[in-house]
Design an enzyme around this catalytic site. Structure first.
Site, PDB file in Angstrom:
ATOM      1  N   ASP A 142      39.340  81.652  68.232  1.00  0.00           N
ATOM      2  CA  ASP A 142      40.363  81.700  69.292  1.00  0.00           C
ATOM      3  C   ASP A 142      40.239  80.536  70.289  1.00  0.00           C
ATOM      4  OD1 ASP A 142      40.943  84.085  68.069  1.00  0.00           O
ATOM      5  OD2 ASP A 142      39.931  85.315  69.566  1.00  0.00           O
ATOM      6  N   ARG A 186      44.179  86.156  69.731  1.00  0.00           N
ATOM      7  CA  ARG A 186      44.071  87.150  70.806  1.00  0.00           C
ATOM      8  C   ARG A 186      44.948  86.773  71.996  1.00  0.00           C
ATOM      9  NH1 ARG A 186      41.588  91.690  71.394  1.00  0.00           N
ATOM     10  NH2 ARG A 186      40.525  91.818  69.429  1.00  0.00           N
TER      11      ARG A 186
HETATM   12  O1  F6P Z   1      38.582  87.008  68.015  1.00  0.00           O
HETATM   13  C1  F6P Z   1      38.828  86.640  66.708  1.00  0.00           C
HETATM   14  C2  F6P Z   1      39.959  87.441  66.110  1.00  0.00           C
HETATM   15  O2  F6P Z   1      40.185  86.983  64.793  1.00  0.00           O
HETATM   16  C3  F6P Z   1      41.244  87.441  66.938  1.00  0.00           C
HETATM   17  O3  F6P Z   1      41.983  86.269  66.783  1.00  0.00           O
HETATM   18  C4  F6P Z   1      41.917  88.693  66.413  1.00  0.00           C
HETATM   19  O4  F6P Z   1      42.802  89.239  67.376  1.00  0.00           O
HETATM   20  C5  F6P Z   1      40.755  89.613  66.184  1.00  0.00           C
HETATM   21  O5  F6P Z   1      39.603  88.821  66.036  1.00  0.00           O
HETATM   22  C6  F6P Z   1      40.904  90.488  64.949  1.00  0.00           C
HETATM   23  O6  F6P Z   1      39.862  91.391  64.922  1.00  0.00           O
HETATM   24  P1  F6P Z   1      39.489  92.256  63.643  1.00  0.00           P
HETATM   25  O7  F6P Z   1      38.798  91.349  62.669  1.00  0.00           O
HETATM   26  O8  F6P Z   1      38.596  93.304  64.179  1.00  0.00           O
HETATM   27  O9  F6P Z   1      40.757  92.790  63.063  1.00  0.00           O
END
Ligand code: F6P
Length: 363
Positions: A142, A186
């Site tokens: 991010d 995010r």
């Molecule tokens: O923070 C990294 C990230 O890939 C964000 O861009 C995204 O919103 C989130 O993690 C997704 O999380 P998860 O892998 O728990 O679905």
């Protein structure tokens, strides 16, 4: 023999293995050090028996090229807010940081390197305040940490988004369609903005600049004549309309964070409702953006972070995080590292340049 513990926490990110390799390779230049990895963030320490692996030369050979993390990871084991499932199926969060401190001390580690994003570095700070000699390495696709100019994994995510965008352009053009490509990030619009500039998007919607639907629609219409034309939009998952909320999907059980996702569909629905005549298709890149092999830039940055982190252990620079500032590898206190996020500044030269290239932010 001095012992070092290494772990990866939070979501995975291309370049994690290159950091691990950098730490271990540098440690092997010193005589006595033994480096261990905790499997699945601090869960490897919590579990009885512990799940710790010795990071030998053999184990780390060639891993810098691989995505993911050989140590596994989780974003559901924050020691300060550890999710515990109750008999009725609900989740209660417990503070297990004191238990973790006791376990780390009992295991006799002389230092800990925690590779992770903002959440992980807040954990590092708590553990440091409780007496654990710990060092942070920043990680996130991010790019939302303010104490470092860039995090590894970000450029790989941008490359994947740009490659995907390029493919969507040819099909948009062939079908006279509006293509909406949703990318992760995010609450920060960095990936979307970089991909929009690299790919040549007509519209880029990011959380930092809430969009006006009418302006988005106008820009689309300006690209069509007699039903012919095409438009490529990049939308960051956290983007939201003026006076509106971001689009959330269901959070995974035990996760302390709300889960973003689906804004591409929200936007296409809003556009249709507002009278958009063009055919619209949505593509959500999702986790593709953080999978696979890291690009060269991220391998280099991650490797430099790994080497520096081990040198910080030697110099006893605990309570600090490695950082990339002004094209150099340096350090910042964990306090500073976790103070604020790094969001896209709507008045920055980057946004001005994007506007100069004709990209509309719908504002
Ligand atoms: O923070 C990294 C990230 O890939 C964000 O861009 C995204 O919103 C989130 O993690 C997704 O999380 P998860 O892998 O728990 O679905």
């Amino acid at each position: 023999m001095p012992k070092l513990l290494v772990l990866t926490g939070g979501g995975d990110c291309p370049g994690l293995n290159a950091v691990i390799r950098g730490i271990v390779k540098r440690s092997q230049k010193e005589k006595d050090w033994e480096v261990y990895g905790s499997i699945e963030a601090f869960n490897g320490v919590f579990r009885e028996p512990n799940e710790l692996v010795k990071l030998t030369r053999r184990r780390i050979a060639g891993i810098h090229v691989k995505g993911g993390t050989i140590l596994k990871t989780t974003n559901k084991s924050n020691p300060i807010k550890y999710p515990v499932e109750m008999p009725d199926g609900t989740i209660k969060f417990e503070d297990r940081s004191d238990e973790l401190v006791t376990k780390l001390k009992r295991l006799g580690f002389d230092a800990v390197i925690n590779i992770g994003g903002d959440g992980s570095q807040k954990i590092s700070k708590t553990l440091f305040d409780k007496g654990i000699p710990i060092i942070g390495v920043p990680k996130t696709i991010d790019n939302d940490l303010s104490a470092t100019d860039m995090t590894f994994g970000f450029q790989t995510a941008v490359q994947i988004a740009t490659d995907s965008f390029d493919k969507l352009v040819t099909t948009a053009e062939s079908h006279h369609r509006v293509m909406i490509m949703e990318v992760m990030g995010r609450d920060a619009g960095w990936i979307a903005l970089y991909a929009a500039i690299a790919g040549g998007a007509e519209i880029c919607l990011i959380p930092e600049i809430p969009y006006d639907l009418n302006k988005v629609l106008k820009r689309i219409e300006s690209r069509y004549k007699n039903g012919r034309g095409f438009v490529n939009i990049v939308v960051a998952e956290g983007a939201k309309p003026k006076d509106g909320a971001a689009t959330f999907s269901k959070a995974a059980k035990g996760s302390e964070h709300v889960k973003l996702g689906g804004v591409a569909f929200t936007l296409s629905h809003q556009l249709r409702e507002a009278g958009c005549k063009a055919e619209i298709r949505e593509t959500v890149l999702g986790h593709i953006i953080r999978g696979g092999t890291p690009i060269a830039f991220d391998r280099v940055l991650a490797s430099l972070f790994g080497v520096k982190a081990f040198e910080m252990v030697l110099d006893k620079e605990f309570g600090k995080m490695v950082s990339f500032k002004n094209n150099d590898i340096t350090t910042v206190s964990l306090e500073e590292a976790t103070r604020k996020y790094n969001f896209v500044d709507p008045d920055s030269n980057l946004v001005k340049a994007a506007r100069g290239l004709g990209i509309s932010f719908g504002a």
